[in-house]
Scaffold this motif. Structure first.
Motif, PDB file in Angstrom:
ATOM      1  N   ARG A   1     -51.949  37.656  30.637  1.00 14.90           N
ATOM      2  CA  ARG A   1     -52.455  38.992  30.948  1.00 14.90           C
ATOM      3  C   ARG A   1     -53.967  39.060  30.731  1.00 14.90           C
ATOM      4  O   ARG A   1     -54.691  39.680  31.507  1.00 14.90           O
ATOM      5  CB  ARG A   1     -51.749  40.027  30.068  1.00 14.90           C
ATOM      6  CG  ARG A   1     -52.269  41.433  30.247  1.00 14.90           C
ATOM      7  CD  ARG A   1     -51.632  42.377  29.239  1.00 14.90           C
ATOM      8  NE  ARG A   1     -50.317  42.826  29.656  1.00 14.90           N
ATOM      9  CZ  ARG A   1     -49.526  43.608  28.908  1.00 14.90           C
ATOM     10  NH1 ARG A   1     -49.935  43.972  27.706  1.00 14.90           N
ATOM     11  NH2 ARG A   1     -48.362  44.011  29.353  1.00 14.90           N
TER      12      ARG A   1
ATOM     13  N   GLN B   1     -39.875  37.124  36.474  1.00 15.45           N
ATOM     14  CA  GLN B   1     -40.471  37.542  37.746  1.00 15.45           C
ATOM     15  C   GLN B   1     -40.766  39.030  37.762  1.00 15.45           C
ATOM     16  O   GLN B   1     -41.801  39.466  38.277  1.00 15.45           O
ATOM     17  CB  GLN B   1     -39.549  37.169  38.909  1.00 15.45           C
ATOM     18  CG  GLN B   1     -40.176  37.371  40.282  1.00 15.45           C
ATOM     19  CD  GLN B   1     -41.445  36.560  40.466  1.00 15.45           C
ATOM     20  OE1 GLN B   1     -41.442  35.344  40.298  1.00 15.45           O
ATOM     21  NE2 GLN B   1     -42.548  37.234  40.793  1.00 15.45           N
ATOM     22  N   ASP B   2     -39.868  39.813  37.192  1.00  7.98           N
ATOM     23  CA  ASP B   2     -40.096  41.267  37.123  1.00  7.98           C
ATOM     24  C   ASP B   2     -41.343  41.570  36.303  1.00  7.98           C
ATOM     25  O   ASP B   2     -42.132  42.468  36.666  1.00  7.98           O
ATOM     26  CB  ASP B   2     -38.882  41.962  36.489  1.00  7.98           C
ATOM     27  CG  ASP B   2     -37.702  42.047  37.445  1.00  7.98           C
ATOM     28  OD1 ASP B   2     -37.908  41.821  38.655  1.00  7.98           O
ATOM     29  OD2 ASP B   2     -36.585  42.322  36.977  1.00  7.98           O
ATOM     30  N   PHE B   3     -41.533  40.838  35.210  1.00  2.57           N
ATOM     31  CA  PHE B   3     -42.729  41.064  34.393  1.00  2.57           C
ATOM     32  C   PHE B   3     -43.993  40.735  35.174  1.00  2.57           C
ATOM     33  O   PHE B   3     -44.965  41.509  35.167  1.00  2.57           O
ATOM     34  CB  PHE B   3     -42.677  40.222  33.122  1.00  2.57           C
ATOM     35  CG  PHE B   3     -43.966  40.244  32.348  1.00  2.57           C
ATOM     36  CD1 PHE B   3     -44.266  41.309  31.515  1.00  2.57           C
ATOM     37  CD2 PHE B   3     -44.899  39.232  32.486  1.00  2.57           C
ATOM     38  CE1 PHE B   3     -45.477  41.360  30.823  1.00  2.57           C
ATOM     39  CE2 PHE B   3     -46.101  39.262  31.798  1.00  2.57           C
ATOM     40  CZ  PHE B   3     -46.389  40.327  30.967  1.00  2.57           C
TER      41      PHE B   3
ATOM     42  N   ASP C   1     -44.444  40.698  38.370  1.00  3.08           N
ATOM     43  CA  ASP C   1     -44.629  41.710  39.419  1.00  3.08           C
ATOM     44  C   ASP C   1     -45.204  42.997  38.845  1.00  3.08           C
ATOM     45  O   ASP C   1     -46.095  43.618  39.444  1.00  3.08           O
ATOM     46  CB  ASP C   1     -43.290  41.995  40.110  1.00  3.08           C
ATOM     47  CG  ASP C   1     -42.796  40.834  40.955  1.00  3.08           C
ATOM     48  OD1 ASP C   1     -43.615  39.944  41.287  1.00  3.08           O
ATOM     49  OD2 ASP C   1     -41.591  40.801  41.267  1.00  3.08           O
ATOM     50  N   SER C   2     -44.705  43.383  37.676  1.00  8.74           N
ATOM     51  CA  SER C   2     -45.179  44.631  37.063  1.00  8.74           C
ATOM     52  C   SER C   2     -46.641  44.545  36.645  1.00  8.74           C
ATOM     53  O   SER C   2     -47.351  45.553  36.583  1.00  8.74           O
ATOM     54  CB  SER C   2     -44.309  44.976  35.848  1.00  8.74           C
ATOM     55  OG  SER C   2     -44.521  44.051  34.790  1.00  8.74           O
ATOM     56  N   GLU C   3     -47.110  43.323  36.347  1.00 11.27           N
ATOM     57  CA  GLU C   3     -48.491  43.113  35.936  1.00 11.27           C
ATOM     58  C   GLU C   3     -49.402  42.781  37.122  1.00 11.27           C
ATOM     59  O   GLU C   3     -50.602  42.592  36.937  1.00 11.27           O
ATOM     60  CB  GLU C   3     -48.568  41.974  34.918  1.00 11.27           C
ATOM     61  CG  GLU C   3     -47.881  42.266  33.595  1.00 11.27           C
ATOM     62  CD  GLU C   3     -48.652  43.289  32.771  1.00 11.27           C
ATOM     63  OE1 GLU C   3     -49.905  43.292  32.836  1.00 11.27           O
ATOM     64  OE2 GLU C   3     -48.010  44.083  32.062  1.00 11.27           O
ATOM     65  N   GLY C   4     -48.832  42.691  38.315  1.00  7.65           N
ATOM     66  CA  GLY C   4     -49.624  42.337  39.486  1.00  7.65           C
ATOM     67  C   GLY C   4     -50.152  40.912  39.428  1.00  7.65           C
ATOM     68  O   GLY C   4     -51.237  40.627  39.939  1.00  7.65           O
TER      69      GLY C   4
END
Length: 302
Positions: A189, A215-217, A219-222
């Motif tokens: 991050r 993958q969801d994480f 995606d959520s962080e761009g």
């Protein structure tokens, strides 16, 4: 599978097939989660008898025939070749897709990986730290045994202009939640924020990396993820960095007698690695991709 569990004939055939293809006994034992000694005895028995089936005591008849033994080994080898060809085909396709990437493109990629280091070597070499012309003095020779007595897993990422800290993986294994909490949340991050929208994150295809939660994480962080071809460690320049770290950590400044000293040696030497080394190996991605394509002549490998 525990080494104390029964190993059926099909599993034995798979193990023999992998060793016949040139895999190290240590690697095969780790892949099947079987003790090194068990795999070693199985291989020695196969070389002596030509059979991979389990013998029963008291001179009883073998559980499989020689023809069945051969079929098991050949089937394992055939499946292995098919999978390897699929990996090579995907790898070549990936290289073609990234052939036009420039050094500036690769400069935006955080290349990451895990690696395992141990207190002892699994090779047959003697590691010698000595002054000139004192090579064979007993006090200057330290022989490492072939079976690791203690090992740790570490994770890190490198870029042309930076690196993450060296993260020691607790208990030597990584779960997907650990991967998110300990690896992705703090350093990845941070690098995403520093580089901006052009930031790309590369990790390999380890099971804990490829879960839906990970993958969801991302995606959520761009965070854009670089798809990586399976079985392609030679394409990842961080392998060169691990090699350099291993040489430095095994130097005479660190008497590697326990796990804590091993961790200290690796973390201290990681911070000391010259940034120019990281810069050079990341820049080599352009050449690595080109070499992969040239090696196969632009055709699908066999």
């Amino acid at each position: 599978m525990s080494s104390r569990h029964h190993i059926d004939d099909f599993m034995r055939g798979r193990i023999i097939g992998k060793i016949e293809e040139g895999r190290k006994i240590t690697d095969v034992a780790r892949e099947f989660d079987i003790a090194h000694s068990v795999v070693s005895r199985l291989w020695e028995s196969f070389k002596t008898t030509g059979m991979c089936s389990r013998r029963h005591g008291g001179g009883r008849v073998r559980s499989t025939t020689p023809a069945e033994d051969s079929y098991i080994v050949l089937s394992a080898k055939r499946n292995r070749r098919t999978t390897a060809q699929q990996h090579r085909t995907a790898r070549l396709k990936w290289c073609r897709e990234h052939l036009n990437w420039t050094e500036q493109d690769w400069a935006c990629v955080l290349l990451s990986d895990e690696s395992r280091f141990s207190l002892s070597s699994d090779c047959r070499r003697q590691l010698i730290w000595r002054e000139s012309v004192t090579a064979y003095r007993p006090e200057n020779i330290q022989e490492k045994d072939r079976y690791p007595t203690c090992s740790i897993m570490v994770w890190a990422g490198i870029m042309i202009n930076g690196r993450t800290r060296l993260h020691v993986v607790a208990n030597g294994t990584m779960t997907d939640q650990q991967y998110i909490d300990e690896v992705l949340l703090p350093p990845v991050r941070l690098f995403r924020g520093a580089v901006g929208d052009k930031f790309v994150f590369m990790d390999d295809n380890a099971t804990c990396h490829r879960t839906l939660a990970v993958q969801d994480f991302l995606d959520s962080e761009g965070i854009q993820r670089l798809v990586w071809p399976a079985r392609s460690p030679d394409l990842n320049p961080i392998e060169n960095v691990w090699d350099a770290l291993g040489r430095q950590g095994a130097g005479p400044n660190y008497p590697l007698t326990n796990k804590n000293i091993l961790i200290r040696a690796l973390t201290e030497e990681w911070d000391k690695l010259p940034q120019q080394l990281l810069h050079n190996v990341v820049q080599s991605m352009v050449r690595r991709v080109e070499c992969c394509i040239t090696l196969h002549g632009g055709h699908t490998p066999y």
